[in-house]
Design a protein around this motif. Sequence first.
Motif, PDB file in Angstrom:
ATOM      1  N   CYS A 164     -74.108  30.514  27.363  1.00  0.00           N
ATOM      2  CA  CYS A 164     -75.250  30.178  26.500  1.00  0.00           C
ATOM      3  C   CYS A 164     -75.057  28.932  25.651  1.00  0.00           C
ATOM      4  CB  CYS A 164     -75.612  31.374  25.630  1.00  0.00           C
ATOM      5  SG  CYS A 164     -76.285  32.714  26.622  1.00  0.00           S
ATOM      6  N   GLU A 165     -73.823  28.565  25.316  1.00  0.00           N
ATOM      7  CA  GLU A 165     -73.676  27.333  24.545  1.00  0.00           C
ATOM      8  C   GLU A 165     -73.948  26.153  25.479  1.00  0.00           C
ATOM      9  OE1 GLU A 165     -69.919  26.691  22.581  1.00  0.00           O
ATOM     10  OE2 GLU A 165     -70.709  24.969  21.492  1.00  0.00           O
ATOM     11  N   ALA A 166     -74.733  25.184  25.070  1.00  0.00           N
ATOM     12  CA  ALA A 166     -75.369  25.120  23.788  1.00  0.00           C
ATOM     13  C   ALA A 166     -76.743  25.814  23.773  1.00  0.00           C
ATOM     14  CB  ALA A 166     -75.516  23.661  23.367  1.00  0.00           C
ATOM     15  N   GLU A 167     -77.524  25.620  24.835  1.00  0.00           N
ATOM     16  CA  GLU A 167     -78.907  26.104  24.771  1.00  0.00           C
ATOM     17  C   GLU A 167     -79.273  26.909  26.003  1.00  0.00           C
ATOM     18  OE1 GLU A 167     -80.903  22.356  23.873  1.00  0.00           O
ATOM     19  OE2 GLU A 167     -80.635  22.757  21.718  1.00  0.00           O
ATOM     20  N   GLY A 168     -78.346  27.816  26.394  1.00  0.00           N
ATOM     21  CA  GLY A 168     -78.589  28.622  27.585  1.00  0.00           C
ATOM     22  C   GLY A 168     -79.329  29.918  27.297  1.00  0.00           C
ATOM     23  N   PHE A 169     -79.302  30.367  26.040  1.00  0.00           N
ATOM     24  CA  PHE A 169     -79.935  31.658  25.750  1.00  0.00           C
ATOM     25  C   PHE A 169     -81.439  31.600  26.006  1.00  0.00           C
ATOM     26  CE2 PHE A 169     -81.498  35.168  23.060  1.00  0.00           C
ATOM     27  CZ  PHE A 169     -80.704  36.197  23.547  1.00  0.00           C
ATOM     28  N   ASN A 179     -67.611  33.284  23.314  1.00  0.00           N
ATOM     29  CA  ASN A 179     -68.573  34.326  22.950  1.00  0.00           C
ATOM     30  C   ASN A 179     -67.902  35.436  22.140  1.00  0.00           C
ATOM     31  OD1 ASN A 179     -70.353  33.101  25.028  1.00  0.00           O
ATOM     32  ND2 ASN A 179     -68.815  33.974  26.387  1.00  0.00           N
ATOM     33  N   LYS A 180     -68.618  35.904  21.113  1.00  0.00           N
ATOM     34  CA  LYS A 180     -68.031  36.878  20.196  1.00  0.00           C
ATOM     35  C   LYS A 180     -67.511  38.116  20.939  1.00  0.00           C
ATOM     36  CE  LYS A 180     -67.090  38.534  16.148  1.00  0.00           C
ATOM     37  NZ  LYS A 180     -66.441  37.866  15.007  1.00  0.00           N
ATOM     38  N   ALA A 189     -77.421  32.750  18.862  1.00  0.00           N
ATOM     39  CA  ALA A 189     -77.615  33.166  20.253  1.00  0.00           C
ATOM     40  C   ALA A 189     -76.647  32.471  21.210  1.00  0.00           C
ATOM     41  CB  ALA A 189     -79.046  32.875  20.682  1.00  0.00           C
ATOM     42  N   TYR A 190     -76.107  31.319  20.825  1.00  0.00           N
ATOM     43  CA  TYR A 190     -75.221  30.622  21.770  1.00  0.00           C
ATOM     44  C   TYR A 190     -73.931  31.398  22.015  1.00  0.00           C
ATOM     45  CZ  TYR A 190     -71.786  28.656  18.415  1.00  0.00           C
ATOM     46  OH  TYR A 190     -70.777  28.491  17.505  1.00  0.00           O
ATOM     47  N   LEU A 191     -73.653  32.404  21.138  1.00  0.00           N
ATOM     48  CA  LEU A 191     -72.437  33.214  21.314  1.00  0.00           C
ATOM     49  C   LEU A 191     -72.705  34.518  22.059  1.00  0.00           C
ATOM     50  CD1 LEU A 191     -70.802  32.649  17.809  1.00  0.00           C
ATOM     51  CD2 LEU A 191     -69.998  31.769  20.021  1.00  0.00           C
ATOM     52  N   PHE A 192     -73.952  34.692  22.505  1.00  0.00           N
ATOM     53  CA  PHE A 192     -74.275  35.891  23.282  1.00  0.00           C
ATOM     54  C   PHE A 192     -73.575  35.814  24.639  1.00  0.00           C
ATOM     55  CE2 PHE A 192     -76.708  37.560  26.817  1.00  0.00           C
ATOM     56  CZ  PHE A 192     -76.773  38.910  26.482  1.00  0.00           C
TER      57      PHE A 192
END
Length: 848
Positions: free
Chosen positions: A120-125, A257-258, A176-179
């Motif tokens: 998702c980083e940077a704008e994949g979410f 990702n977290k 959301a980028y860490l999802f």
Amino acid sequence: MKDAAPRTIRLSEYSPPAYLVDDVQLTFRLIPLATRVLSRISFRRNPDGDGGPLRLDGEGLKLISARIDGAEVQPKLLTDGLEIDAPDTFVWEAEVEIAPQENTALSGLYMSNGMYCTQCEAEGFRRITYYPDRPDVMAPFTVRIESDRPVLLSNGDPVEQGDGYAVWQDPWKKPAYLFALVAGDLVAHSDHFTTSDFREVTLNIWVRPGDEDRCAYAMDSLIRSMAWDEEHYGRAYDLDVFNIVAVDDFNMGAMENKGLNIFNARYVLASSDTATDTDYARIEAIIAHEYFHNWTGNRVTCRDWFQLCLKEGLTVFRDQQFSGDERSHAVKRIEDVTLLRARQFREDAGPLAHPVRPQSYIEINNFYTATVYEKGAEVVGMLRTLIGPDAYRKALDLYFERHDGQACTIEDWLTVFHDATGRDLTQFALWYEQAGTPTVTVDSRVEDGELLLDLTQSIPATPGQPDKAPQVIPLTVGAIARDGTEALKTTLVELTEAQQTVRLPITATDVVPSVNRGFAAPINLQQTLSQADRALLLAHDTDPFNKWDAGRVLARQALIAMVRDGTASDATYLDALAPVIEDDTLDPAFRALVLALPSDDDLAQALAAEGHTPDPMVIDTARSDMARAMAERLEPILAALYDDLRVKGPYSPAAVDAGKRSLRNAALSLLTKIDGGARAQTQFNTADNMTDSVAALSALLRNGFGEDAANTFYDRWQNDRLVMDKWFSLQVMTAPGETGVATAARLTEHPAFDWKNPNRFRSVFGALGGNHASFHAADGSGYDLLADWLIRLDPLNPQTTARMTTMFETWPRYDDDRQRKAQAALRRIAATEGLSRDTAEMLARMLD
Ligand code: B3K
Ligand code: ZN
């Protein structure tokens, strides 16, 4: 899918989000071509926002239904999201459909070998569901995954699982980028860690069945990283589970990702027969890097993408400290600076130069650069040098205490340092704002028992920044007396003006100054020293970095003289080298670095900086002649090293053995120039580890007798994808002269050349970029081949394509004919119908 019209995003136009998110609940019904994503999101108007409608990002989503507080709504659909008027607080529910199986961009939810995974980083979410996809919107997430795959993972801790489903809850607010989500047929290599606050953490490394016996080193690195972060930064892990997943198709190294790090498999999997010492060191560094992001990036995140260096520069600095502690600080520093000069100085000197904190971008993925990462880390290191380690620790403690759970800026970061130390950092902040590598000139003399240094600094013009103000440059200075003793211990000088004179007390009358010890500042140093002065530093400098660098400058000057004037290899350099190489009080890994010559690209960079036009074939020949001269002059020493440094006993990737292998293999590489390949062939036949095997194969290939060995290597490893990447890349990288182009072209015909896999694509074309004479072949064939393949890759994978265009970034260095050919190749890519925004931006920057 076609990108929306490219829009320039500017730091100066930042505005806070209109709505904040209090809670996110997602349900995934995973189906390769028709995955359903159900979202239930609690929104609240941001008191600091500027009002306005609810605007959600979304890309390539099929909206099935949308509700606000339970009532069906029809939002206005835009090319890059949706918009709708909404109350001050409400619950948004949406169902969208996506096709992970068709996602070749490897951004958002995609499939790799039948496994579902995300990036998702940077704008994949926004390619997963409609959401305010910006890092300053942070929320806790609950995720339910429904799938027939046996292992279902997401961020946080597991709360429920049953037949065909699992529920994960991440209590920590995150952007959301860490999802992340993973679903696949995976097996775990597990262990556990007890934190300093007595949390029992389960550690899992998830891999494809068959790979589980290659995870031990990554796990060991993870455990050491966790302990190190507690000890050195007071940071403990904050969930009950830490998962790492290895994925074969991945655009970069890994992602933080977290609680669910996702890794390119090449930075997880290692066994002595398949991974080299360098692979082990990279695995250790990247595992640490992603783990350290848990605090520097995740708990404290970035307000917007212009602040990327806030997490990346700091986290790189932290992983460098860690690797230095685990291995050798001197060796690590030399390696890091070598990389900085090769990548970041090169970037700074060309059309893609930008500040550590850029002012604008079109596609943020194009700014995950050496400048943001590596120079960003140098800037953190300079802060630490200026205030000292204790004040640095105090400032970092304050940073975590003050900003935990927040999305921050560079201003927040510098304010913390100001508040912790009282130091005014206004001028220091220029390191974040001004692009370009400062040049510092040093003139020195001894007067009245003091060393006088006349210092000047200047920063070259870079795109959009014609004039620069002087920066704060921490220069660490020492001095060595003619008899080899230290006449001045390392002293910190702060250069703040364009010109400055400093006086330092010394204990001898005739000294050679040793400036910028440890490479404290990322600058180009211009110091008028004689060859004898440099030889003295190489022999006696107490600072290992400057000891090494003195040898490097001698080598560079000798090579440049060979290139420019056609002179023979330089005796002073070779004579100065001998005693260092055979000094067995010095770490073998350090000596291996002393023995390594600057690369062809380094030499081209140096020539261009001196106003000359580099000729790639002449450079390549000079470097090869120099290596032969080294082999001839140092033969007895090299042969003895080769014989004595054989590592006995079972393979260990630890620094001591790895250092011996690196010196022994550096000796082998030179000896192969003059022994007809005898040693390399024997080593290749008998090697019991990949480091020795690859070293022998490279030496053979480089000298034109590697064909049989390459075939043997293929027969043995054809079913191992990571080793096959090495097989591809070694052949291209070592191909002599300009023949790397033909080798690369031939390898693209090989049935194992799976060009859609980024590792495999890079193994051929990244290697072509690493073969300077071939990529810059006079007939332009290197440029054309790369252009052909980038045009082919772009519609599938814009991120990797855009990144690989940087191989062209040095085109302005070369002669008119090469310039025309490189520009023509770039224009041909630029003219491609439907070119991605990512690649278009890179080409525009390089061609303007
Ligand atoms: N933060 C990621 C990089 C994401 C790149 C997006 N194009 C890995 C890292 O720096 O740790
Ligand atoms: Zn990072």
